[in-house]
Design a protein around this motif. Structure first.
Motif, PDB file in Angstrom:
ATOM      1  N   ALA A 150      49.068  27.207  27.464  1.00  0.00           N
ATOM      2  CA  ALA A 150      47.689  27.131  26.306  1.00  0.00           C
ATOM      3  C   ALA A 150      48.197  27.072  25.028  1.00  0.00           C
ATOM      4  O   ALA A 150      47.235  26.490  24.209  1.00  0.00           O
ATOM      5  CB  ALA A 150      47.415  28.939  26.385  1.00  0.00           C
ATOM      6  N   HIS A 151      48.923  27.905  24.615  1.00  0.00           N
ATOM      7  CA  HIS A 151      49.710  27.025  22.779  1.00  0.00           C
ATOM      8  C   HIS A 151      50.764  25.663  22.741  1.00  0.00           C
ATOM      9  O   HIS A 151      49.466  25.839  22.071  1.00  0.00           O
ATOM     10  CB  HIS A 151      51.591  28.072  22.849  1.00  0.00           C
ATOM     11  CG  HIS A 151      52.023  27.648  22.047  1.00  0.00           C
ATOM     12  ND1 HIS A 151      51.804  28.433  20.571  1.00  0.00           N
ATOM     13  CD2 HIS A 151      53.079  27.240  21.182  1.00  0.00           C
ATOM     14  CE1 HIS A 151      52.698  28.202  20.017  1.00  0.00           C
ATOM     15  NE2 HIS A 151      53.274  27.354  20.410  1.00  0.00           N
ATOM     16  N   THR A 191      47.061  30.054  17.629  1.00  0.00           N
ATOM     17  CA  THR A 191      47.992  29.060  18.512  1.00  0.00           C
ATOM     18  C   THR A 191      49.068  29.979  17.287  1.00  0.00           C
ATOM     19  O   THR A 191      50.590  30.237  18.411  1.00  0.00           O
ATOM     20  CB  THR A 191      48.783  27.532  17.842  1.00  0.00           C
ATOM     21  OG1 THR A 191      47.006  27.548  17.980  1.00  0.00           O
ATOM     22  CG2 THR A 191      49.362  26.907  18.386  1.00  0.00           C
ATOM     23  N   PHE A 192      49.303  29.864  16.473  1.00  0.00           N
ATOM     24  CA  PHE A 192      50.536  30.856  15.830  1.00  0.00           C
ATOM     25  C   PHE A 192      50.133  32.326  16.357  1.00  0.00           C
ATOM     26  O   PHE A 192      52.179  33.043  16.846  1.00  0.00           O
ATOM     27  CB  PHE A 192      49.885  31.529  14.223  1.00  0.00           C
ATOM     28  CG  PHE A 192      51.157  31.750  14.025  1.00  0.00           C
ATOM     29  CD1 PHE A 192      52.363  30.807  13.390  1.00  0.00           C
ATOM     30  CD2 PHE A 192      51.025  33.090  13.712  1.00  0.00           C
ATOM     31  CE1 PHE A 192      53.095  31.619  12.842  1.00  0.00           C
ATOM     32  CE2 PHE A 192      52.309  33.788  12.449  1.00  0.00           C
ATOM     33  CZ  PHE A 192      53.887  32.976  12.477  1.00  0.00           C
ATOM     34  N   GLY A 193      49.931  33.207  16.682  1.00  0.00           N
ATOM     35  CA  GLY A 193      49.457  34.287  17.229  1.00  0.00           C
ATOM     36  C   GLY A 193      50.423  34.625  18.453  1.00  0.00           C
ATOM     37  O   GLY A 193      50.684  35.452  18.982  1.00  0.00           O
ATOM     38  N   LEU A 194      49.572  32.880  19.331  1.00  0.00           N
ATOM     39  CA  LEU A 194      50.491  32.962  20.998  1.00  0.00           C
ATOM     40  C   LEU A 194      51.886  32.949  20.949  1.00  0.00           C
ATOM     41  O   LEU A 194      52.488  33.247  22.181  1.00  0.00           O
ATOM     42  CB  LEU A 194      49.563  31.680  21.509  1.00  0.00           C
ATOM     43  CG  LEU A 194      47.823  32.147  22.178  1.00  0.00           C
ATOM     44  CD1 LEU A 194      47.333  31.100  22.967  1.00  0.00           C
ATOM     45  CD2 LEU A 194      48.346  34.012  22.907  1.00  0.00           C
ATOM     46  N   SER A 195      52.333  31.831  19.707  1.00  0.00           N
ATOM     47  CA  SER A 195      53.523  32.382  20.585  1.00  0.00           C
ATOM     48  C   SER A 195      55.268  33.501  19.810  1.00  0.00           C
ATOM     49  O   SER A 195      55.723  32.961  20.395  1.00  0.00           O
ATOM     50  CB  SER A 195      54.538  31.579  18.149  1.00  0.00           C
ATOM     51  OG  SER A 195      54.259  31.669  17.244  1.00  0.00           O
ATOM     52  N   PHE A 196      54.171  34.462  19.541  1.00  0.00           N
ATOM     53  CA  PHE A 196      54.501  36.308  20.153  1.00  0.00           C
ATOM     54  C   PHE A 196      54.400  36.510  21.263  1.00  0.00           C
ATOM     55  O   PHE A 196      55.003  37.614  21.272  1.00  0.00           O
ATOM     56  CB  PHE A 196      53.781  37.051  18.217  1.00  0.00           C
ATOM     57  CG  PHE A 196      55.029  36.369  17.333  1.00  0.00           C
ATOM     58  CD1 PHE A 196      56.027  36.147  16.607  1.00  0.00           C
ATOM     59  CD2 PHE A 196      53.767  35.490  16.004  1.00  0.00           C
ATOM     60  CE1 PHE A 196      56.410  36.408  15.849  1.00  0.00           C
ATOM     61  CE2 PHE A 196      54.496  34.674  15.117  1.00  0.00           C
ATOM     62  CZ  PHE A 196      55.770  35.287  14.270  1.00  0.00           C
ATOM     63  N   LYS A 229      61.170  27.507  16.191  1.00  0.00           N
ATOM     64  CA  LYS A 229      60.830  28.944  15.296  1.00  0.00           C
ATOM     65  C   LYS A 229      60.331  29.216  14.033  1.00  0.00           C
ATOM     66  O   LYS A 229      59.943  29.833  13.619  1.00  0.00           O
ATOM     67  CB  LYS A 229      61.122  30.240  16.018  1.00  0.00           C
ATOM     68  CG  LYS A 229      60.847  30.420  17.730  1.00  0.00           C
ATOM     69  CD  LYS A 229      62.146  31.370  18.344  1.00  0.00           C
ATOM     70  CE  LYS A 229      61.456  31.438  19.225  1.00  0.00           C
ATOM     71  NZ  LYS A 229      62.137  32.847  20.264  1.00  0.00           N
ATOM     72  N   ARG A 230      61.841  28.773  13.296  1.00  0.00           N
ATOM     73  CA  ARG A 230      61.870  28.602  11.654  1.00  0.00           C
ATOM     74  C   ARG A 230      60.561  27.522  11.674  1.00  0.00           C
ATOM     75  O   ARG A 230      59.931  27.734   9.964  1.00  0.00           O
ATOM     76  CB  ARG A 230      63.104  28.043  11.500  1.00  0.00           C
ATOM     77  CG  ARG A 230      64.254  29.215  11.748  1.00  0.00           C
ATOM     78  CD  ARG A 230      65.579  28.143  10.934  1.00  0.00           C
ATOM     79  NE  ARG A 230      66.253  27.396  11.383  1.00  0.00           N
ATOM     80  CZ  ARG A 230      67.485  26.880  12.393  1.00  0.00           C
ATOM     81  NH1 ARG A 230      67.252  27.818  13.719  1.00  0.00           N
ATOM     82  NH2 ARG A 230      67.519  26.185  12.866  1.00  0.00           N
TER      83      ARG A 230
END
Length: 234
Positions: A71-72, A142-147, A170-171
């Protein structure tokens, strides 16, 4: 030149797939070879994680990571497309209102040669506003899903190509997050100059400077986002 920079950005490859690779050094380091054997830092971390989770838990979390990662990936591609459109429409709007470092009397809006017609010079630009809103919603999702993606075996640890690539990915998310925040603030100020005491007729150069900063930050953010996605290609 902004238009040349945008043209170069638009030729960047569209991210199509992302690799989920397990660093063999991390898996190998989790095994105890002999009594008193010296463990690397990565091995110690892997063993600590393994002691807390069963093999079934690890498999379940990796499967969850794979599903969220899919999904990301697609949301990231959708974000990139929306931001491409927002960059194009934003450049057109900047050209209409300010030319490229033009005085007020020489801008396309004043001279009657605005792209999309003179209506584009009045009120909010629908195309740019719509793509920005869509891109922003996709980006922050998308940013939220990365966590939300679990990592029970430390995929970003070790010195393999995949681990280094994931650490860099990640950086970079913090770099394009900062760019997004700056764009939002500059965009609000640029689009609502009157509310902040900036008149187009009396404070044209100030508004032009704010709009230029907004445009350049947008290009930089777009480039960073493209880079962040491109390094995750197989």
């Amino acid at each position: 030149m902004p238009s040349l920079f945008l043209a170069l950005l638009l030729t960047s490859p569209l991210p199509t797939s992302y690799a989920l690779e397990i660093d063999p050094s991390i898996v190998a380091s989790a095994a105890v070879h002999t009594a008193g054997a010296h463990l690397s830092a990565e091995g110690a971390v892997a063993m600590a994680k393994g002691a807390e989770l069963s093999s079934e838990d690890v498999a379940r979390l990796l499967d969850k990571r794979r599903k969220i990662g899919k999904a990301h990936q697609w949301l990231g591609i959708s974000t990139w497309i929306a931001m491409t459109a927002a960059s194009v429409f934003g450049t057109i709007q900047y050209r209409n209102l300010y030319g490229f470092f033009s005085p007020l009397e020489a801008t396309p809006c004043v001279e009657g040669r605005a792209i999309f017609g003179q209506d584009a010079c009045i009120g909010r630009p629908v195309s740019h506003t719509t793509t920005v809103a869509l891109g922003g919603a996709l980006y922050f999702t998308t940013f939220g899903l990365s966590f939300a993606m679990p990592d029970p075996i430390g995929l970003d640890e070790g010195d393999s190509k995949s681990a280094r690539r994931l650490r860099q990915h990640k950086r970079l998310r913090w770099a394009h997050l900062g760019g997004m925040a700056a764009q939002i603030l500059l965009g609000i100020l640029s689009a609502n100059g009157d509310a902040f005491g900036l008149s187009r007729s009396e404070n044209y150069r100030a508004l032009q400077g704010i709009a230029t900063a907004h445009l350049l930050v947008g290009y930089a953010t777009y480039a960073t986002l493209t880079w962040s996605g491109a390094i995750m290609l197989k």
